[in-house]
Design a protein around this motif. Structure first.
Motif, PDB file in Angstrom:
ATOM      1  N   GLU A 143       0.828  -1.205   0.000  1.00 24.91           N
ATOM      2  CA  GLU A 143       0.000   0.000   0.000  1.00 24.91           C
ATOM      3  C   GLU A 143       0.863   1.256   0.000  1.00 24.91           C
ATOM      4  O   GLU A 143       0.607   2.204  -0.744  1.00 24.91           O
ATOM      5  N   GLU A 144       1.922   1.237   0.833  1.00 21.32           N
ATOM      6  CA  GLU A 144       2.824   2.403   0.890  1.00 21.32           C
ATOM      7  C   GLU A 144       3.529   2.610  -0.451  1.00 21.32           C
ATOM      8  O   GLU A 144       3.662   3.743  -0.925  1.00 21.32           O
ATOM      9  N   SER A 187       0.830  14.898   4.213  1.00 27.27           N
ATOM     10  CA  SER A 187       0.372  13.725   4.950  1.00 27.27           C
ATOM     11  C   SER A 187      -1.147  13.593   4.869  1.00 27.27           C
ATOM     12  O   SER A 187      -1.689  12.497   4.753  1.00 27.27           O
ATOM     13  N   ARG A 188      -1.853  14.765   4.894  1.00 23.03           N
ATOM     14  CA  ARG A 188      -3.301  14.714   4.814  1.00 23.03           C
ATOM     15  C   ARG A 188      -3.733  14.211   3.427  1.00 23.03           C
ATOM     16  O   ARG A 188      -4.656  13.420   3.291  1.00 23.03           O
ATOM     17  N   THR A 189      -3.045  14.670   2.391  1.00 23.23           N
ATOM     18  CA  THR A 189      -3.336  14.214   1.033  1.00 23.23           C
ATOM     19  C   THR A 189      -3.102  12.718   0.912  1.00 23.23           C
ATOM     20  O   THR A 189      -3.885  11.983   0.312  1.00 23.23           O
ATOM     21  N   ARG A 190      -2.005  12.267   1.510  1.00 26.28           N
ATOM     22  CA  ARG A 190      -1.662  10.839   1.449  1.00 26.28           C
ATOM     23  C   ARG A 190      -2.755  10.001   2.105  1.00 26.28           C
ATOM     24  O   ARG A 190      -3.119   8.936   1.597  1.00 26.28           O
ATOM     25  N   GLU A 191      -3.274  10.480   3.242  1.00 31.04           N
ATOM     26  CA  GLU A 191      -4.320   9.732   3.937  1.00 31.04           C
ATOM     27  C   GLU A 191      -5.623   9.711   3.137  1.00 31.04           C
ATOM     28  O   GLU A 191      -6.351   8.719   3.152  1.00 31.04           O
ATOM     29  N   LYS A 192      -5.891  10.819   2.397  1.00 32.99           N
ATOM     30  CA  LYS A 192      -7.080  10.834   1.537  1.00 32.99           C
ATOM     31  C   LYS A 192      -6.948   9.774   0.445  1.00 32.99           C
ATOM     32  O   LYS A 192      -7.882   9.035   0.152  1.00 32.99           O
ATOM     33  N   ARG A 194      -5.055   7.128   0.590  1.00 38.61           N
ATOM     34  CA  ARG A 194      -5.090   5.806   1.218  1.00 38.61           C
ATOM     35  C   ARG A 194      -6.541   5.339   1.401  1.00 38.61           C
ATOM     36  O   ARG A 194      -6.873   4.192   1.122  1.00 38.61           O
ATOM     37  N   GLN A 195      -7.388   6.259   1.868  1.00 36.08           N
ATOM     38  CA  GLN A 195      -8.782   5.924   2.094  1.00 36.08           C
ATOM     39  C   GLN A 195      -9.468   5.536   0.786  1.00 36.08           C
ATOM     40  O   GLN A 195     -10.215   4.548   0.709  1.00 36.08           O
ATOM     41  N   ARG A 198      -8.340   2.116  -0.426  1.00 33.25           N
ATOM     42  CA  ARG A 198      -8.973   1.017   0.301  1.00 33.25           C
ATOM     43  C   ARG A 198     -10.433   0.843  -0.102  1.00 33.25           C
ATOM     44  O   ARG A 198     -10.967  -0.261  -0.033  1.00 33.25           O
TER      45      ARG A 198
END
Length: 478
Positions: A143-144, A187-192, A194-195, A198
């Protein structure tokens, strides 16, 4: 014929230490009908293997397995008992026909190849277990890596220019096509992302990644043993030729994710440890099923093929007695591998084997021919019985198939009659009978208007009576 269905949630996973001989027989009863004596013999052999592990090392080394000869016609459950026993004990298992080793150099194979093949099976088993252990970690790593491909390195955060909002220049877009401003934290963009990854919203996006080439050079290795028997691992000798080159390839995110998971799994699994565990498992809990041993039961003074048969027996003898076999993964001792031999012994008998080989199979059990009652039980009782298989297969077409008890009795009767009148192939006859009975239903299931079908005794009789009456026809069809 063994057909394995996926394990269901209600299956009980019993610890090996908890399996008494009685429990082992009960587990085997779920899959094989009858043959109580054979089940008792293998249950004792498996329990003795567990007992041996609790002995002091010096004494344990002296305790050798008591190998078994199963005597009985084909199709009565010899192979299935051994296969289910190995599955129950999670032991490396291999079935090999003894006749395969006749005439080495012409159509046969080197006898030691059975040990090499068993080691390969054990390595696959242990590797699968290790892959399960690292599956979650591999998925996170993949995923990373996928996020790294989707999100190029973000520049350092800079203060926004004092201009109108519409003049600010985006450096990228999120999946809602909203511009990502230079001031938005990476980091916020990366988490978006990631979501959304998934949730499967990025599955159709195309990414480019480095894929290892698997092409093999166009040359062959000629040897008198065949490539699979060679102990030299060519890939280790020539690392720069095999599997090192990569090429760029574009693929969908969903495909790239699967590929990266596999790559991470390979990286996380320690193959040296896998090899050590696999070799140890082969030496201490391996099971080899030697089928058709009656085909090599020839004694001294024979002519023609008898000489070859005795030669094969003498080749097999040291493997069964206990020797050390050289494999590509190191030396493997066969002293504590359990050998289960089987044969119909219609023409020959166990005493026709050479005395040395007879002595290495101290336990002999006779399996009985199947009766009509046995056939009925085989059709209904095992966890993956034939009726359950056909019902499940047709249910995928929306057809609900039901068998009346009288229909199953008719099928069992016909199977028994055909076995008596032609060759006795045991429970395998049920496969041919059931295929013939359900031939029309299986063919027309997709187009049926009536989705509920009941197979009764009349239907079975109408389908089979004429074929069974004609002996010549039944030889070809059933």
């Amino acid at each position: 014929m063994a057909i394995y269905l996926p394990a269901t949630a209600d299956e009980e996973h019993v610890s090996l230490d908890e399996l008494t001989p009685r429990e082992i027989v009960r587990e085997l009863d779920k899959h094989v009908v009858g043959q109580h004596q054979a089940k008792r013999a293998v249950a004792i052999a498996l329990r003795n293997r567990m007992r041996r592990q609790k002995l002091p090392a010096e004494l344990a080394e002296e305790v050798i397995p008591k190998n078994i000869i199963m005597i009985g016609p084909t199709g009565v459950g010899k192979t299935e008992i051994a296969r289910r026993l190995a599955k129950l004990a999670n032991s490396p298992f291999m079935k090999v026909e003894a006749s395969k080793f006749t005439e080495v150099g012409y159509v046969g194979r080197d006898v030691e190849s059975m040990i090499r093949d068993l080691v390969e099976i054990a390595i696959d088993m242990v590797r699968e277990e290790k892959l399960e252990d690292v599956a979650d970690k591999a998925e996170l790593n993949a995923e990373e890596r996928l996020l790294d491909l989707l999100l190029p390195a973000m520049p350092a955060q800079v203060p926004p220019r004092a201009t109108a909002a519409h003049e600010q220049q985006p450096i990228g877009f999120n999946m809602g096509n909203e511009p990502l401003l230079a001031g938005e934290p990476g980091s916020r963009t990366r988490e978006k992302f990631r979501q959304q990854l998934r949730e499967g919203k990025l599955d159709e996006r195309i990414v480019e990644l480095d894929v290892r080439e698997k092409s093999m050079p166009a040359f062959e290795i000629i040897s008198n043993q065949g490539v699979e028997e060679m102990d030299v691992n060519i890939k280790d000798m020539l690392p720069n030729i095999f599997g090192q080159r990569t090429k760029k390839r574009k693929m969908k995110v969903s495909e790239a994710f699967e590929y990266l998971i596999q790559e991470e799994e390979q990286r996380l699994v320690d193959m040296d440890q896998v090899t050590r565990v696999a070799v140890e498992r082969v030496e201490n809990s391996g099971i080899i099923f030697l089928d058709e041993i009656d085909k090599i039961a020839g004694r001294e003074g024979g002519h023609g093929p008898d000489v070859s048969r005795e030669g094969v027996q003498r080749d097999i003898l040291p493997i069964v007695e206990g020797t050390t076999v050289n494999t590509r993964y190191g030396m493997v001792r066969t002293d504590h591998i359990l050998f289960i031999a089987a044969g119909a012994f219609h023409v020959s008998k166990p005493s026709d084997l050479i005395p040395e080989l007879q002595g290495r199979f101290p336990i002999r059990v006779e399996l009985q021919s199947l009766t009509v009652e046995d056939f009925i039980k085989i059709l209904t009782e095992p966890k993956s019985s034939l009726t359950k298989q056909y019902t499940a297969l047709l249910e995928t077409e929306g057809v609900k198939l039901e068998f009346t008890p009288e229909a199953l009795e008719e099928v069992a009767n016909f199977a028994f009659k055909v076995n008596e009148g032609t060759e006795n192939i045991g429970a395998r006859r049920l496969h041919t009978i059931m295929e013939k009975v359900l031939d029309v239903i299986s063919f027309e299931a997709s187009d049926m208007k009536e989705k509920h079908v009941t197979v009764d005794a009349d239907y079975v009789r109408n389908t089979l009576t004429d074929i069974v009456k004609d002996q010549d026809l039944s030889r070809y069809i059933l």
